[in-house]
Design a protein around this motif. Structure first.
Motif, PDB file in Angstrom:
ATOM      1  N   VAL A  69      -2.694  46.107 125.240  1.00 25.56           N
ATOM      2  CA  VAL A  69      -1.589  46.900 124.679  1.00 25.56           C
ATOM      3  C   VAL A  69      -1.443  48.204 125.468  1.00 25.56           C
ATOM      4  N   LEU A  70      -2.567  48.865 125.743  1.00 26.07           N
ATOM      5  CA  LEU A  70      -2.513  50.158 126.453  1.00 26.07           C
ATOM      6  C   LEU A  70      -1.946  49.967 127.858  1.00 26.07           C
ATOM      7  N   PRO A  76       0.969  52.314 113.682  1.00 24.74           N
ATOM      8  CA  PRO A  76      -0.170  51.482 114.050  1.00 24.74           C
ATOM      9  C   PRO A  76      -1.464  51.913 113.369  1.00 24.74           C
ATOM     10  N   ASP A  80      -6.483  48.541 116.281  1.00 23.29           N
ATOM     11  CA  ASP A  80      -5.818  47.471 117.032  1.00 23.29           C
ATOM     12  C   ASP A  80      -5.173  47.964 118.325  1.00 23.29           C
ATOM     13  N   PHE A  81      -5.943  48.645 119.144  1.00 24.46           N
ATOM     14  CA  PHE A  81      -5.446  49.050 120.459  1.00 24.46           C
ATOM     15  C   PHE A  81      -6.310  48.461 121.573  1.00 24.46           C
ATOM     16  N   SER A 120     -10.280  47.800 119.006  1.00 25.71           N
ATOM     17  CA  SER A 120     -10.652  48.953 119.816  1.00 25.71           C
ATOM     18  C   SER A 120     -12.168  49.121 119.712  1.00 25.71           C
ATOM     19  N   LEU A 176      -1.687  57.803 116.032  1.00 24.54           N
ATOM     20  CA  LEU A 176      -3.060  57.337 115.853  1.00 24.54           C
ATOM     21  C   LEU A 176      -3.651  57.991 114.600  1.00 24.54           C
ATOM     22  N   ILE A 214      -7.356  56.196 125.703  1.00 28.15           N
ATOM     23  CA  ILE A 214      -5.887  56.111 125.719  1.00 28.15           C
ATOM     24  C   ILE A 214      -5.332  57.086 126.756  1.00 28.15           C
ATOM     25  N   ASN A 256       0.575  47.224 114.901  1.00 29.79           N
ATOM     26  CA  ASN A 256      -0.166  46.629 116.015  1.00 29.79           C
ATOM     27  C   ASN A 256      -1.192  45.587 115.551  1.00 29.79           C
ATOM     28  N   ILE A 261       1.948  57.481 121.110  1.00 32.84           N
ATOM     29  CA  ILE A 261       1.129  56.681 120.186  1.00 32.84           C
ATOM     30  C   ILE A 261       0.779  57.504 118.957  1.00 32.84           C
TER      31      ILE A 261
END
Ligand code: 5AD
Ligand code: SF4
Length: 589
Positions: free
Chosen positions: A372-373, A363, A367-368, A326, A388, A417, A307, A386
């Motif tokens: 993207v979400l 990812p 970088d969220f 993020s 994480l 998220i 990501n 996801i």
């Protein structure tokens, strides 16, 4: 000069010019300073090929000049689709680069990136006229695609090399000598040590040197050792279409970026796989379109930091738009700007085929951004799953790991998220026993596992790696038995929590992409739900939603609805309701 110095010297040359020319220089230098020349030479049985060999040797001796190197250095970076055949170095002819039906046995170790690298390496060799074999005994070339992330991964390769050594020595003299190659991270990390320690190894190719395989093997043919462990700033193998291993597969991996700039203090990846670089969007979309045309139903976008994708290949992509990280997250590198980002790519990829599931791994939590979400939430065919990687639940340890976030920021991201993508499946990586980890730090990791309740987890004991920041600056001070005890504790807690999380699926209907017959029972099928959990169900006839009245048996690549009746920490079980399509279905509880 020692062969290793050749490698190092060539690496210094890297600053001046493109890699292909440097690697040619590498071989030329090694040849000129002997040391790498194997005492073997061609076997008596190969005397009929001696003419070819002598010819080749003399050409090698009159190899490329420094002028040639400089000339090559001005060649643009664009890579031809069959570069090895079109542009051989002067001491080799096009014929020398051909595989002449030699059989290659490829063995993959480590992560999914390595599986993809194996497909890339094979694609390159296939084009050069090599054949593939899955029978080690009939192989002329054995290539191990290796992993260096932990000590244990490397030990496995050393053990394997021992076995291959005996295979090589027992080889019938009537056959061409067996050639053995180490590819990937371990070749990159250990270069010299492998050549010194394992005389049985003929070629080394780092993760950015697979295009060079035909040349390396051509040199090995003559009884010499050959290595290219140069890292690239731009190699993405964008034009190399990986050859899928299993023709019946329902899903494929598509590499979108390589390398990593994060420099987490424990991790060797930035040193073995080099700097972060992304593949142009257009070539990714083309590959996904082809996979869709072949009927594949799932694509996983792959990268070390998938990501963090940033396509800067065209000038017009390089605007000054700064990067949204993020909330509460930072990077170890100077902020990057512009380029086509992951949200754009994901959007484009998911539009290609609404019946094709899209996943991505691995990812980085930094970088969220919301775009993207939101996209994951909105698009039916982007899986609500996801990964994480947290690594630790202690802010103190996270700082020592240089992860760029605190426990609080990570937990806030988890909440964000879950609010943005209701029902999302979460997974994570954790390291037990990192440098200086106290019992209290460890308990914080335990409590993070309890707080988040991941569906899937990957847990490791810390393994000190040379070159990393932790190796230079920190002390690997947690005794092995403590690391293992903590790891066991994490595994136990993770399993308890995952069982709880997965049990919430009981009574729900899940959309499952069928992969095949269950390995444990010939009367059961298995597939995966949207969250990537394995789902097992009896192989019975069912209704087909798109053809009312028709009874069908599910096949690999079909979508079916399964009512979940039980769950463990790793699998769901249920009974099948009907065959359907991704678009027509909605998994429900
Ligand atoms: N020791 C143990 N685990 C490691 N990982 C990376 N480096 C190390 C190491 N030196 C783990 C991290 C990473 C995963 C791919 O491997 O958890 O996310
Ligand atoms: Fe290693 Fe960190 Fe890069 Fe992942 S993000 S590959 S853990 S350095």
């Amino acid at each position: 000069m020692h062969p290793l110095q050749c490698v190092l010297q060539a690496q210094r040359c890297l600053r001046w010019g493109p890699l292909t020319s440097v690697s040619w220089l590498l071989l030329r230098t090694c040849r000129a300073h002997s040391g790498v020349r194997s005492s073997a030479g061609p076997s008596p049985e190969r005397r009929q090929e001696d003419g070819v060999w002598k010819d080749f040797s003399s050409r090698l001796a009159t190899g490329p000049t420094f002028q040639h190197f400089l000339r090559s250095a001005s060649v643009p970076q664009e890579k031809p689709s069959t570069p090895d055949v079109e542009d051989p170095p002067p001491y080799l002819t096009v014929d020398d680069l051909l595989g002449r039906q030699r059989k290659v046995y490829l063995e993959t170790y480590g992560c999914q990136m390595n599986v993809n690298d194996t497909e890339i390496a094979w694609s390159i060799l296939q084009k050069s006229g090599y054949l593939r074999t899955s029978n080690l005994q009939e192989a002329d070339v054995v290539l191990l695609v290796t992993c260096s992330i932990r000590e244990k991964a490397e030990q496995t390769i050393w053990n394997r090399l021992h076995q291959l050594k005996s295979l090589k020595s027992k080889r019938l003299r009537s056959r061409v000598p067996l050639r053995i190659g180490i590819l990937g991270c371990m070749a990159e990390r250990l270069k010299e040590e492998i050549l010194n320690r394992e005389k049985t190894v003929d070629i080394l190719a780092g993760p950015d040197a697979y295009r060079d395989l035909p040349r390396l093997l051509a040199v090995a043919e003559s009884g010499q050792k050959a290595a290219n462990v140069l890292l690239s700033m731009d190699e993405t193998y964008a034009d190399v279409l990986p050859v899928q291993m299993s023709p019946s597969a329902t899903s494929a991996f598509v590499s979108i970026m390589r390398g990593c700039d994060n420099m987490c203090s424990y991790c060797v990846v930035p040193f073995t796989r080099g700097r972060e670089r992304s593949r142009p969007v257009a070539s990714i979309l083309e590959e996904v379109r082809k996979l869709s045309e072949q009927g594949l139903k799932e694509v996983t976008l792959l990268g070390q930091n998938v990501n963090s994708f940033r396509d800067n290949s065209e000038v017009q992509f390089n605007n000054a738009v700064s990067t949204n990280l993020s909330r509460g997250f930072s990077t170890n590198y100077k902020a990057k700007q512009g380029g086509l980002r992951f949200a754009y790519l994901l959007d484009q990829v998911s539009r290609i085929d609404p019946e094709m599931r899209i996943r991505f791994t691995s990812p980085h939590p930094k970088d969220f951004p919301d775009e993207v979400l939101q996209l994951i939430h909105e698009r039916d065919n982007i899986c609500k799953q996801i990964h994480l990687p947290a690594q630790s639940g202690s802010s103190r340890v996270l700082e020592a790991m240089r992860r760029g976030y605190s426990r609080e920021a990570y937990v806030e991201l988890i909440h964000h998220i879950r609010e943005s993508i209701p029902g999302v499946s979460l997974s994570s990586d954790f390291i037990a026993g990192f440098c200086g980890e106290t019992e209290e730090d460890h308990l914080q990791t335990v409590s993070l596992l309890q707080e988040v309740q991941y569906n899937t987890g990957f847990l490791f004991a810390y393994s000190m790696r040379q070159k990393t920041r932790a190796y230079h600056r920190l002390k690997d001070d947690i005794p092995e038995e403590v690391k293992l005890r903590r790891l066991e504790e994490l595994i136990t807690v993770f399993r308890e929590e995952a069982t709880k999380a997965n049990k919430t699926f009981v009574g729900c209907t899940q959309l499952v992409l069928v992969e095949g017959l269950s390995k444990r029972s010939a009367t059961d099928l298995y597939g995966r739900n949207d969250g990537n959990l394995k789902v097992i169900f009896p192989d019975v006839a069912m209704e087909d939603v798109t053809n009312p009245g028709l009874r069908v048996q599910a096949q690999p690549g079909d979508y079916v609805l399964v009512k979940i009746t039980s769950a463990s920490s790793q699998t769901l079980k249920g009974h099948v309701l009907c065959r359907t399509t991704l678009k027509d279905s909605a998994a429900y509880c």
